[in-house]
Write a protein that holds these residues in place. Sequence first.
Motif, PDB file in Angstrom:
ATOM      1  N   VAL A   1      -3.795   2.976  -8.928  1.00  0.00           N
ATOM      2  CA  VAL A   1      -5.224   2.957  -8.597  1.00  0.00           C
ATOM      3  C   VAL A   1      -5.916   4.191  -9.173  1.00  0.00           C
ATOM      4  O   VAL A   1      -6.978   4.088  -9.805  1.00  0.00           O
ATOM      5  CB  VAL A   1      -5.438   2.850  -7.073  1.00  0.00           C
ATOM      6  CG1 VAL A   1      -6.881   3.141  -6.692  1.00  0.00           C
ATOM      7  CG2 VAL A   1      -5.024   1.475  -6.573  1.00  0.00           C
ATOM      8  N   MET A   2      -5.327   5.352  -8.985  1.00  0.00           N
ATOM      9  CA  MET A   2      -5.927   6.594  -9.503  1.00  0.00           C
ATOM     10  C   MET A   2      -6.004   6.576 -11.030  1.00  0.00           C
ATOM     11  O   MET A   2      -7.001   7.008 -11.608  1.00  0.00           O
ATOM     12  CB  MET A   2      -5.154   7.816  -9.019  1.00  0.00           C
ATOM     13  CG  MET A   2      -5.174   8.023  -7.527  1.00  0.00           C
ATOM     14  SD  MET A   2      -6.843   7.928  -6.855  1.00  0.00           S
ATOM     15  CE  MET A   2      -6.491   7.366  -5.213  1.00  0.00           C
TER      16      MET A   2
ATOM     17  N   LEU B   1       0.866  -1.189   0.000  1.00  0.00           N
ATOM     18  CA  LEU B   1       0.000   0.000   0.000  1.00  0.00           C
ATOM     19  C   LEU B   1       0.896   1.231   0.000  1.00  0.00           C
ATOM     20  O   LEU B   1       1.068   1.902   1.001  1.00  0.00           O
ATOM     21  CB  LEU B   1      -0.933  -0.016   1.213  1.00  0.00           C
ATOM     22  CG  LEU B   1      -1.875  -1.213   1.311  1.00  0.00           C
ATOM     23  CD1 LEU B   1      -2.641  -1.189   2.613  1.00  0.00           C
ATOM     24  CD2 LEU B   1      -2.810  -1.259   0.126  1.00  0.00           C
ATOM     25  N   ASN B   2       1.455   1.541  -1.163  1.00  0.00           N
ATOM     26  CA  ASN B   2       2.460   2.606  -1.263  1.00  0.00           C
ATOM     27  C   ASN B   2       2.067   3.621  -2.331  1.00  0.00           C
ATOM     28  O   ASN B   2       1.027   3.495  -2.983  1.00  0.00           O
ATOM     29  CB  ASN B   2       3.834   2.000  -1.557  1.00  0.00           C
ATOM     30  CG  ASN B   2       3.836   1.154  -2.819  1.00  0.00           C
ATOM     31  OD1 ASN B   2       3.156   1.458  -3.796  1.00  0.00           O
ATOM     32  ND2 ASN B   2       4.611   0.080  -2.812  1.00  0.00           N
TER      33      ASN B   2
ATOM     34  N   ARG C   1     -13.794   0.955 -10.465  1.00  0.00           N
ATOM     35  CA  ARG C   1     -14.580   1.985  -9.786  1.00  0.00           C
ATOM     36  C   ARG C   1     -14.170   2.118  -8.328  1.00  0.00           C
ATOM     37  O   ARG C   1     -14.296   3.179  -7.742  1.00  0.00           O
ATOM     38  CB  ARG C   1     -16.062   1.647  -9.887  1.00  0.00           C
ATOM     39  CG  ARG C   1     -16.550   1.799 -11.334  1.00  0.00           C
ATOM     40  CD  ARG C   1     -17.898   1.206 -11.554  1.00  0.00           C
ATOM     41  NE  ARG C   1     -18.941   1.987 -10.931  1.00  0.00           N
ATOM     42  CZ  ARG C   1     -20.185   1.558 -10.788  1.00  0.00           C
ATOM     43  NH1 ARG C   1     -20.517   0.364 -11.204  1.00  0.00           N
ATOM     44  NH2 ARG C   1     -21.081   2.323 -10.226  1.00  0.00           N
ATOM     45  N   HIS C   2     -13.712   1.016  -7.757  1.00  0.00           N
ATOM     46  CA  HIS C   2     -13.327   0.995  -6.352  1.00  0.00           C
ATOM     47  C   HIS C   2     -12.075   0.147  -6.207  1.00  0.00           C
ATOM     48  O   HIS C   2     -11.800  -0.714  -7.033  1.00  0.00           O
ATOM     49  CB  HIS C   2     -14.439   0.402  -5.480  1.00  0.00           C
ATOM     50  CG  HIS C   2     -15.713   1.140  -5.587  1.00  0.00           C
ATOM     51  ND1 HIS C   2     -15.939   2.323  -4.921  1.00  0.00           N
ATOM     52  CD2 HIS C   2     -16.847   0.889  -6.284  1.00  0.00           C
ATOM     53  CE1 HIS C   2     -17.150   2.760  -5.207  1.00  0.00           C
ATOM     54  NE2 HIS C   2     -17.713   1.910  -6.039  1.00  0.00           N
ATOM     55  N   PHE C   3     -11.355   0.373  -5.118  1.00  0.00           N
ATOM     56  CA  PHE C   3     -10.167  -0.433  -4.852  1.00  0.00           C
ATOM     57  C   PHE C   3     -10.236  -1.000  -3.445  1.00  0.00           C
ATOM     58  O   PHE C   3     -10.588  -0.315  -2.491  1.00  0.00           O
ATOM     59  CB  PHE C   3      -8.878   0.399  -4.979  1.00  0.00           C
ATOM     60  CG  PHE C   3      -7.653  -0.406  -4.666  1.00  0.00           C
ATOM     61  CD1 PHE C   3      -7.086  -1.228  -5.623  1.00  0.00           C
ATOM     62  CD2 PHE C   3      -7.092  -0.366  -3.401  1.00  0.00           C
ATOM     63  CE1 PHE C   3      -5.975  -2.005  -5.325  1.00  0.00           C
ATOM     64  CE2 PHE C   3      -5.974  -1.135  -3.099  1.00  0.00           C
ATOM     65  CZ  PHE C   3      -5.413  -1.953  -4.065  1.00  0.00           C
ATOM     66  N   GLY C   4      -9.900  -2.260  -3.343  1.00  0.00           N
ATOM     67  CA  GLY C   4      -9.808  -2.927  -2.058  1.00  0.00           C
ATOM     68  C   GLY C   4      -8.917  -4.139  -2.186  1.00  0.00           C
ATOM     69  O   GLY C   4      -8.373  -4.419  -3.260  1.00  0.00           O
ATOM     70  N   PHE C   5      -8.764  -4.852  -1.104  1.00  0.00           N
ATOM     71  CA  PHE C   5      -7.939  -6.062  -1.131  1.00  0.00           C
ATOM     72  C   PHE C   5      -8.478  -7.065  -0.129  1.00  0.00           C
ATOM     73  O   PHE C   5      -9.304  -6.744   0.715  1.00  0.00           O
ATOM     74  CB  PHE C   5      -6.468  -5.730  -0.835  1.00  0.00           C
ATOM     75  CG  PHE C   5      -6.205  -5.135   0.514  1.00  0.00           C
ATOM     76  CD1 PHE C   5      -5.958  -5.954   1.611  1.00  0.00           C
ATOM     77  CD2 PHE C   5      -6.189  -3.761   0.693  1.00  0.00           C
ATOM     78  CE1 PHE C   5      -5.706  -5.410   2.863  1.00  0.00           C
ATOM     79  CE2 PHE C   5      -5.933  -3.205   1.944  1.00  0.00           C
ATOM     80  CZ  PHE C   5      -5.688  -4.033   3.031  1.00  0.00           C
TER      81      PHE C   5
ATOM     82  N   THR D   1      -4.859   5.008   4.474  1.00  0.00           N
ATOM     83  CA  THR D   1      -4.677   5.034   3.023  1.00  0.00           C
ATOM     84  C   THR D   1      -6.021   5.366   2.395  1.00  0.00           C
ATOM     85  O   THR D   1      -6.846   4.480   2.202  1.00  0.00           O
ATOM     86  CB  THR D   1      -4.159   3.657   2.538  1.00  0.00           C
ATOM     87  OG1 THR D   1      -3.033   3.296   3.343  1.00  0.00           O
ATOM     88  CG2 THR D   1      -3.759   3.683   1.092  1.00  0.00           C
ATOM     89  N   PRO D   2      -6.265   6.626   2.062  1.00  0.00           N
ATOM     90  CA  PRO D   2      -7.610   7.048   1.657  1.00  0.00           C
ATOM     91  C   PRO D   2      -8.153   6.396   0.391  1.00  0.00           C
ATOM     92  O   PRO D   2      -9.364   6.393   0.183  1.00  0.00           O
ATOM     93  CB  PRO D   2      -7.472   8.562   1.474  1.00  0.00           C
ATOM     94  CG  PRO D   2      -6.027   8.855   1.438  1.00  0.00           C
ATOM     95  CD  PRO D   2      -5.310   7.713   2.091  1.00  0.00           C
ATOM     96  N   TRP D   3      -7.330   5.827  -0.430  1.00  0.00           N
ATOM     97  CA  TRP D   3      -7.810   5.211  -1.666  1.00  0.00           C
ATOM     98  C   TRP D   3      -8.168   3.733  -1.492  1.00  0.00           C
ATOM     99  O   TRP D   3      -8.638   3.087  -2.420  1.00  0.00           O
ATOM    100  CB  TRP D   3      -6.816   5.416  -2.807  1.00  0.00           C
ATOM    101  CG  TRP D   3      -5.379   5.212  -2.422  1.00  0.00           C
ATOM    102  CD1 TRP D   3      -4.519   6.159  -1.938  1.00  0.00           C
ATOM    103  CD2 TRP D   3      -4.640   4.000  -2.475  1.00  0.00           C
ATOM    104  NE1 TRP D   3      -3.296   5.605  -1.681  1.00  0.00           N
ATOM    105  CE2 TRP D   3      -3.343   4.274  -2.016  1.00  0.00           C
ATOM    106  CE3 TRP D   3      -4.940   2.709  -2.881  1.00  0.00           C
ATOM    107  CZ2 TRP D   3      -2.352   3.304  -1.936  1.00  0.00           C
ATOM    108  CZ3 TRP D   3      -3.960   1.742  -2.810  1.00  0.00           C
ATOM    109  CH2 TRP D   3      -2.681   2.033  -2.343  1.00  0.00           C
TER     110      TRP D   3
END
Length: 171
Positions: free
Chosen positions: A14-15, A6-7, A24-28, A45-47
């Motif tokens: 991601v952006m 997560l860097n 549309r969204h990011f997660g793990f 990590t706001p994204w």
Amino acid sequence: SDPDYLNDELAILVMRLKKSKKIRHFGFSCHGNNVPELLHKAAKTPWVESIMFRFNYRSYGNKELNDAINVAHKAGIGLIAMKTQGSEAGIRDAWKKFEQKGKWSKHQAVLKAVWEDERITAAVSHMDTFEKLKQNIAAATDQTKLTLGEWESLERYAEATRPYACDGCDR
């Protein structure tokens, strides 16, 4: 598995993927030994918008995990519980140790317990038979909460099966 993923480099990717409408969204997802660490990192990590993580009746009293869940929830991250049935790998009949106290089967009770946690956005549950599918649909459509006796039965079951359960891929 590694919070260093997560860097800034991943943030740029991601952006870029969001801007090009490829995501549309990011997660793990995570289910190793460091779930609390990853939840804390994601909260900063706001994204990161969602995390699917190992969460079931055996981990309800885990203070470190619950603190991390609180932080991630407060940060607005969608929390998806997986391995809700407790991953009793290698002990096919372990569920028989569950003493049913009330109307809910073991498969229903463990899901009801996850659903009662307001921090959890969604749950993923292993349903390897049509009977479990039917039971889970019945539990999902009945808004009745677990009774104290059912919670106590889950706690006893967690203690009885903890040594045999999968507690993450790194264990």
